[in-house]
Scaffold this motif. Structure first.
Motif, PDB file in Angstrom:
ATOM      1  N   GLY A  21       0.800  -1.215   0.000  1.00 59.09           N
ATOM      2  CA  GLY A  21       0.000   0.000   0.000  1.00 59.09           C
ATOM      3  C   GLY A  21       0.832   1.263   0.000  1.00 59.09           C
ATOM      4  O   GLY A  21       0.321   2.351  -0.299  1.00 59.09           O
ATOM      5  N   GLN A  22       2.112   1.155   0.332  1.00 59.50           N
ATOM      6  CA  GLN A  22       3.027   2.295   0.226  1.00 59.50           C
ATOM      7  C   GLN A  22       3.136   2.768  -1.219  1.00 59.50           C
ATOM      8  O   GLN A  22       3.322   3.959  -1.495  1.00 59.50           O
ATOM      9  CB  GLN A  22       4.396   1.889   0.763  1.00 59.50           C
ATOM     10  N   ILE A  23       3.030   1.833  -2.151  1.00 58.42           N
ATOM     11  CA  ILE A  23       3.179   2.140  -3.575  1.00 58.42           C
ATOM     12  C   ILE A  23       1.832   2.463  -4.221  1.00 58.42           C
ATOM     13  O   ILE A  23       1.684   3.428  -4.975  1.00 58.42           O
ATOM     14  CB  ILE A  23       3.825   0.945  -4.304  1.00 58.42           C
ATOM     15  N   GLY A  24       0.831   1.646  -3.932  1.00 59.76           N
ATOM     16  CA  GLY A  24      -0.489   1.818  -4.528  1.00 59.76           C
ATOM     17  C   GLY A  24      -1.436   0.788  -3.957  1.00 59.76           C
ATOM     18  O   GLY A  24      -1.045  -0.085  -3.176  1.00 59.76           O
ATOM     19  N   ILE A  42     -14.151   4.778  -3.049  1.00 58.64           N
ATOM     20  CA  ILE A  42     -13.082   3.786  -3.063  1.00 58.64           C
ATOM     21  C   ILE A  42     -11.936   4.397  -3.872  1.00 58.64           C
ATOM     22  O   ILE A  42     -12.061   4.636  -5.072  1.00 58.64           O
ATOM     23  CB  ILE A  42     -13.544   2.461  -3.691  1.00 58.64           C
ATOM     24  N   GLU A  43     -10.838   4.662  -3.183  1.00 60.25           N
ATOM     25  CA  GLU A  43      -9.668   5.271  -3.822  1.00 60.25           C
ATOM     26  C   GLU A  43      -8.783   4.185  -4.423  1.00 60.25           C
ATOM     27  O   GLU A  43      -8.440   3.212  -3.757  1.00 60.25           O
ATOM     28  CB  GLU A  43      -8.869   6.069  -2.796  1.00 60.25           C
ATOM     29  N   VAL A  44      -8.425   4.367  -5.679  1.00 60.07           N
ATOM     30  CA  VAL A  44      -7.512   3.449  -6.370  1.00 60.07           C
ATOM     31  C   VAL A  44      -6.259   4.224  -6.764  1.00 60.07           C
ATOM     32  O   VAL A  44      -6.341   5.258  -7.422  1.00 60.07           O
ATOM     33  CB  VAL A  44      -8.161   2.837  -7.628  1.00 60.07           C
ATOM     34  N   ARG A  45      -5.098   3.714  -6.338  1.00 55.77           N
ATOM     35  CA  ARG A  45      -3.807   4.268  -6.767  1.00 55.77           C
ATOM     36  C   ARG A  45      -3.055   3.172  -7.514  1.00 55.77           C
ATOM     37  O   ARG A  45      -2.801   2.102  -6.948  1.00 55.77           O
ATOM     38  CB  ARG A  45      -2.983   4.745  -5.563  1.00 55.77           C
ATOM     39  N   THR A  46      -2.716   3.425  -8.763  1.00 52.00           N
ATOM     40  CA  THR A  46      -2.076   2.386  -9.579  1.00 52.00           C
ATOM     41  C   THR A  46      -0.591   2.244  -9.293  1.00 52.00           C
ATOM     42  O   THR A  46       0.026   1.266  -9.712  1.00 52.00           O
ATOM     43  CB  THR A  46      -2.252   2.681 -11.071  1.00 52.00           C
ATOM     44  N   GLY A  47       0.010   3.221  -8.623  1.00 52.57           N
ATOM     45  CA  GLY A  47       1.457   3.184  -8.394  1.00 52.57           C
ATOM     46  C   GLY A  47       2.261   3.648  -9.583  1.00 52.57           C
ATOM     47  O   GLY A  47       3.492   3.760  -9.504  1.00 52.57           O
ATOM     48  N   ALA A  48       1.582   3.934 -10.699  1.00 49.28           N
ATOM     49  CA  ALA A  48       2.278   4.395 -11.908  1.00 49.28           C
ATOM     50  C   ALA A  48       1.884   5.810 -12.280  1.00 49.28           C
ATOM     51  O   ALA A  48       2.252   6.284 -13.359  1.00 49.28           O
ATOM     52  CB  ALA A  48       1.977   3.443 -13.069  1.00 49.28           C
ATOM     53  N   GLY A  49       1.139   6.482 -11.403  1.00 48.18           N
ATOM     54  CA  GLY A  49       0.769   7.871 -11.653  1.00 48.18           C
ATOM     55  C   GLY A  49      -0.721   8.118 -11.717  1.00 48.18           C
ATOM     56  O   GLY A  49      -1.180   9.222 -11.448  1.00 48.18           O
ATOM     57  N   GLU A 147      -2.861  -7.738  -8.891  1.00 45.24           N
ATOM     58  CA  GLU A 147      -4.077  -7.334  -9.578  1.00 45.24           C
ATOM     59  C   GLU A 147      -5.101  -6.813  -8.569  1.00 45.24           C
ATOM     60  O   GLU A 147      -5.170  -7.283  -7.439  1.00 45.24           O
ATOM     61  CB  GLU A 147      -4.670  -8.518 -10.346  1.00 45.24           C
ATOM     62  N   TRP A 148      -5.900  -5.833  -8.993  1.00 44.42           N
ATOM     63  CA  TRP A 148      -6.960  -5.292  -8.152  1.00 44.42           C
ATOM     64  C   TRP A 148      -8.271  -5.292  -8.931  1.00 44.42           C
ATOM     65  O   TRP A 148      -8.282  -5.241 -10.164  1.00 44.42           O
ATOM     66  CB  TRP A 148      -6.627  -3.869  -7.669  1.00 44.42           C
ATOM     67  N   SER A 171     -11.179  -3.019 -12.996  1.00 35.17           N
ATOM     68  CA  SER A 171     -10.003  -3.809 -12.646  1.00 35.17           C
ATOM     69  C   SER A 171      -8.746  -3.238 -13.283  1.00 35.17           C
ATOM     70  O   SER A 171      -8.796  -2.452 -14.238  1.00 35.17           O
ATOM     71  CB  SER A 171     -10.195  -5.271 -13.076  1.00 35.17           C
ATOM     72  N   GLY A 172      -7.608  -3.675 -12.747  1.00 38.13           N
ATOM     73  CA  GLY A 172      -6.311  -3.275 -13.273  1.00 38.13           C
ATOM     74  C   GLY A 172      -5.216  -3.986 -12.500  1.00 38.13           C
ATOM     75  O   GLY A 172      -5.446  -4.967 -11.795  1.00 38.13           O
ATOM     76  N   ARG A 173      -4.000  -3.462 -12.610  1.00 41.36           N
ATOM     77  CA  ARG A 173      -2.878  -4.050 -11.883  1.00 41.36           C
ATOM     78  C   ARG A 173      -1.925  -2.955 -11.433  1.00 41.36           C
ATOM     79  O   ARG A 173      -1.847  -1.877 -12.046  1.00 41.36           O
ATOM     80  CB  ARG A 173      -2.137  -5.080 -12.733  1.00 41.36           C
ATOM     81  N   LEU A 174      -1.223  -3.228 -10.352  1.00 43.41           N
ATOM     82  CA  LEU A 174      -0.259  -2.268  -9.827  1.00 43.41           C
ATOM     83  C   LEU A 174       0.841  -2.034 -10.853  1.00 43.41           C
ATOM     84  O   LEU A 174       1.352  -2.983 -11.462  1.00 43.41           O
ATOM     85  CB  LEU A 174       0.334  -2.809  -8.520  1.00 43.41           C
TER      86      LEU A 174
END
Length: 349
Positions: A21-24, A42-49, A147-148, A171-174
Motif C-alpha cells: 500500500g506504500q506504492i499503490g 473507493i480510492e484506487v492508486r495504480t502506483g504508476a501515476g 491485480e486489483w 479492474s487493473g494491476r499495480l
C-alpha cells in the motif's frame, strides 16, 4: 511487475516496502461534510501515476481522476452529492451530477427528459444516482503481478415496471496506468424491457487546452449544435474558456473498420505539454470501448467558463430521449432473462 521504469519480482518489491500500500492499492472511505456527507468512495492508486475515486454510492461511477497528481477529469460544482438529494424530475439531474471521469447514464433512459405510457423520465436516467450493493474489493497477487478489482451491483426496478440489473467490474494491476470496465446489464424481470446506455466520460483542464488534439475512430458524423449556435469548425481541437459559448453535441456513428481485431474502438486525447511532477510531458489518454454493443460516440463540447469540459460518450442510443429514440427505431429491448455486455478501457500512454 513494471514499476518506476524497471521490472521487479514480487519479492523484490515486498523487500523494499513495509506494505505494498506504500506504492499503490485500493481503500474505502466516507465523506463527512455538507451534501457529500455519507457518500462512500473507493480510492484506487495504480502506483504508476494514475489515481481515481470509484463512488459506490453513485452507480459505481468514477469521480476525480489524477495523473501524477494533476487532474484529467472535469469535476462539476456539485461535488460528490449524496444520492438522497437527487431530483429525478425534468433536469434536476444537473443539480447533483458529480461530473468526474465517468457518469453512467441509463439504465432505462438516456438524454433529454421524456414521457411515454410507461411513465416519465428525467434527464439521463437514474443510474448515476443509484447506490450499489454487494460491493467487493480484491487485491491479489497473480504470479509477479498484483491485480486489483472493484465489483458491485446496481439495480433499477419498479413494481409493474422494468427490472434491470447492472453488474460492474473495474479492474487493473499495480504499476499499470490502465483501468478496465466490464459491465453486464440483465433484464431479470418477466416482461421485455427497454434499455438505453451511455458512458459519460468527462475530461477537463489541464488535459484540455488550446494545444489539445482529439483523435477519433472512423465514423460518420452528425452535428447537433445547441442554442442555434453554428457547429464548430473542427471536432478534433479545443479552445479557451468562453462564458458565452453554448454546448454542442456531435454524433460519431462508427464504421465497421473503426474496431480493432478485438472489437474495440478508440478515441485519444493528445496533450503535448501535460503539466506533472514540476515539468511537462507529452501525454495521451486513450478511451476504448466495445463497438458492437456501443456503436455510437456522442461528443459533448462545452468549452465554457466553469462548465469547461469535453464529454466522450460511447453509447447504444442518441441523447434526445425515449420519444426521439423510438422515431429512430429504438431503443434496444432486452427480452426477459436476456443480458448484454459492455467493455471499456481507459489507458494513459
Amino acid at each position: 511487475m513494471h514499476l518506476y521504469g524497471k521490472h521487479w519480482t514480487r519479492r523484490e518489491v515486498e523487500a523494499r516496502v513495509g506494505g505494498v500500500g506504500q506504492i499503490g492499492g485500493v481503500r474505502r472511505m466516507t465523506l463527512t461534510e455538507g451534501k457529500e456527507a455519507g457518500t462512500e468512495l473507493i480510492e484506487v492508486r495504480t502506483g504508476a501515476g494514475l489515481a481515481f475515486e470509484i463512488v459506490p454510492s453513485k452507480g459505481m461511477d468514477i469521480s476525480l481522476a489524477l495523473l501524477w497528481g494533476t487532474p484529467i477529469s472535469w469535476q462539476s460544482p456539485n461535488g460528490n452529492v449524496h444520492p438522497a438529494f437527487y431530483e429525478p424530475e425534468g433536469t434536476g439531474w444537473l443539480r447533483t451530477a458529480s461530473g468526474g471521469l465517468l457518469m453512467t447514464c441509463g439504465l432505462a433512459h438516456v438524454g433529454s427528459p421524456s414521457a411515454d405510457e410507461s411513465g416519465s423520465y428525467g434527464l439521463h436516467g437514474r443510474a448515476h444516482h443509484t447506490p450499489a450493493r454487494n460491493v467487493c474489493i480484491r487485491e491479489e497477487w497473480a504470479g509477479e503481478e498484483l491485480e486489483w478489482s472493484v465489483t458491485g451491483v446496481v439495480e433499477e426496478t419498479a413494481i409493474f415496471g422494468s427490472k434491470l440489473r447492472l453488474a460492474r467490474e473495474l479492474s487493473g494491476r499495480l504499476g499499470d496506468n490502465r483501468v478496465a470496465i466490464r459491465d453486464r446489464v440483465e433484464n431479470f424481470g418477466f416482461r421485455p424491457a427497454e434499455h438505453m446506455m451511455l458512458y459519460h466520460f468527462n475530461f477537463g483542464f489541464p488535459l484540455l487546452d488550446e494545444r489539445t488534439e482529439i483523435r477519433f475512430p472512423e465514423a460518420d458524423r452528425e452535428v447537433r449544435a445547441g442554442g442555434g449556435r453554428a457547429a464548430p469548425e473542427s471536432c478534433a481541437s479545443w479552445e479557451a474558456p468562453d462564458p458565452a459559448v453554448e454546448e454542442t453535441v456531435i454524433y460519431h456513428t462508427l464504421r465497421r473498420e473503426a474496431a480493432d481485431g478485438g472489437g474495440m474502438a478508440e478515441t485519444r486525447i493528445v496533450q503535448p505539454e501535460f503539466p506533472a511532477a514540476g515539468g511537462a510531458r507529452a501525454t495521451e489518454v486513450a478511451l476504448r470501448w466495445s463497438a458492437d454493443t456501443l456503436p455510437l460516440l456522442a461528443q459533448w463540447r462545452m468549452p465554457g467558463a466553469g462548465e469547461h469540459v469535453l464529454g466522450l460518450e460511447p453509447s447504444n442510443c442518441f441523447v434526445e430521449g425515449r420519444e426521439a429514440e423510438r422515431r429512430r427505431g429504438g431503443p434496444l429491448v432486452l427480452a426477459p432473462g436476456q443480458s448484454i455486455e459492455y467493455r471499456l478501457e481507459l489507458n494513459v500512454v
